[in-house]
Design a protein around this motif. Sequence first.
Motif, mmCIF file in Angstrom:
data_model
loop_
_atom_site.group_PDB
_atom_site.id
_atom_site.type_symbol
_atom_site.label_atom_id
_atom_site.label_comp_id
_atom_site.label_asym_id
_atom_site.label_seq_id
_atom_site.Cartn_x
_atom_site.Cartn_y
_atom_site.Cartn_z
ATOM 1 N N GLU A 143 70.355 69.517 37.398
ATOM 2 C CA GLU A 143 70.938 69.900 36.113
ATOM 3 C C GLU A 143 70.008 69.573 34.950
ATOM 4 O O GLU A 143 69.914 70.327 33.985
ATOM 5 C CB GLU A 143 72.287 69.186 35.922
ATOM 6 N N PHE A 302 79.657 68.460 39.491
ATOM 7 C CA PHE A 302 78.549 69.406 39.468
ATOM 8 C C PHE A 302 78.834 70.698 40.234
ATOM 9 O O PHE A 302 77.964 71.556 40.327
ATOM 10 C CB PHE A 302 77.248 68.790 40.015
ATOM 11 N N SER A 316 78.081 72.306 33.026
ATOM 12 C CA SER A 316 77.398 71.302 33.847
ATOM 13 C C SER A 316 78.140 71.024 35.140
ATOM 14 O O SER A 316 77.626 70.337 36.018
ATOM 15 C CB SER A 316 77.269 69.989 33.061
#
Length: 353
Positions: A143, A302, A316
């Motif tokens: 990320e 995630f 995210s």
Amino acid sequence: MKRRHSKVGIVFRFAGAITMLFLFSGLAFSLAYWLTRWFYSHHEVALPEYLLQLVNWALGILILILLAGTVNLVTVPKQRKVWIEMMDALKLMAKGNFNIMLDRDKKYHGQIGEFVQSINDMAHELKQVELLRQEFISNVSHEIQSPLTSIRGFASTLQREGLSPEEQRHYLSIIEKETTRLSKISDNLLKLTTLESEHQQLDLKRYRLDTQLESIVLACEPQWLEKELELELELEETTVEANEEMISQVFVNLLHNAIKFTQVGGSIKIAIHHSPNEVTVMIADSGIGISKEDQLRIFERFYKGDKQRTRTADGSGLGLSIVQKIVELHHGAIKVDSQLNKGSSFEVTLPLP
């Protein structure tokens, strides 16, 4: 239930030990009786009766000690081997090696067997935690790497000569967007870590849940008006006892997702339903929906689901994890019901004071 089973096990082990003691004692004193009887039948012994009985008892005790010593010689090496195996396993676990499985053939029983099984269970649980830790680090790295790559690329582009002011502003706006995204990831990680802390304290107070939802809808008005969405509200007067800021974050996140994944001209419905001991808030939309496979994992950290959802926004994958954790801290529950291209419905249930 486990404590009861433990007590029953202790009773059975104690009874077994007493039984073995009686068996060995009986064997020892019987053997002593027959030995002395054989001896007295071949030799004349002029001793009082009580001394003869005392000799029998002494010989019986001696035989019992010899039997116990023989059993100890047989069993101690085996027990020593077990303890060495367990100590070696614990040393490996201390070094981070959790690929351990003792007593594959189930040859150990009783307390030793339970202890060996406890070590196996501990190694298994620690291995799962290690796998989750590695997955978490991998996800965080992935990320963070994406916005960092964009920032580095556009910062390099800005160093080229001959860029017009419009191009410079465009590249700077992208860099600003990516740094905001990085900051949001960092904030969400911090929130999630705080929520998962065992020392997390909830500042509970009574407040009107329906009023809170109305305020959230008004705050999001520019977003749903921009997409020409139709909002339907069914908000009964409801008082809850909760952390107002945390619960607000729950419904802000769910409403933002509903707006984000609903096409222009769609609709969103927010409703409150009561039962005797709890209240349920439903946020339903007519958006693109969530596949059955993704519904099983949508609250994982995630996890972003299929490309149809992720390509519409730069999330995210932490928002719903935070939502679920906040709801669980309030002893509530959250569930999702969705069909692809037909919309999604999230229901948050909270206990009533």
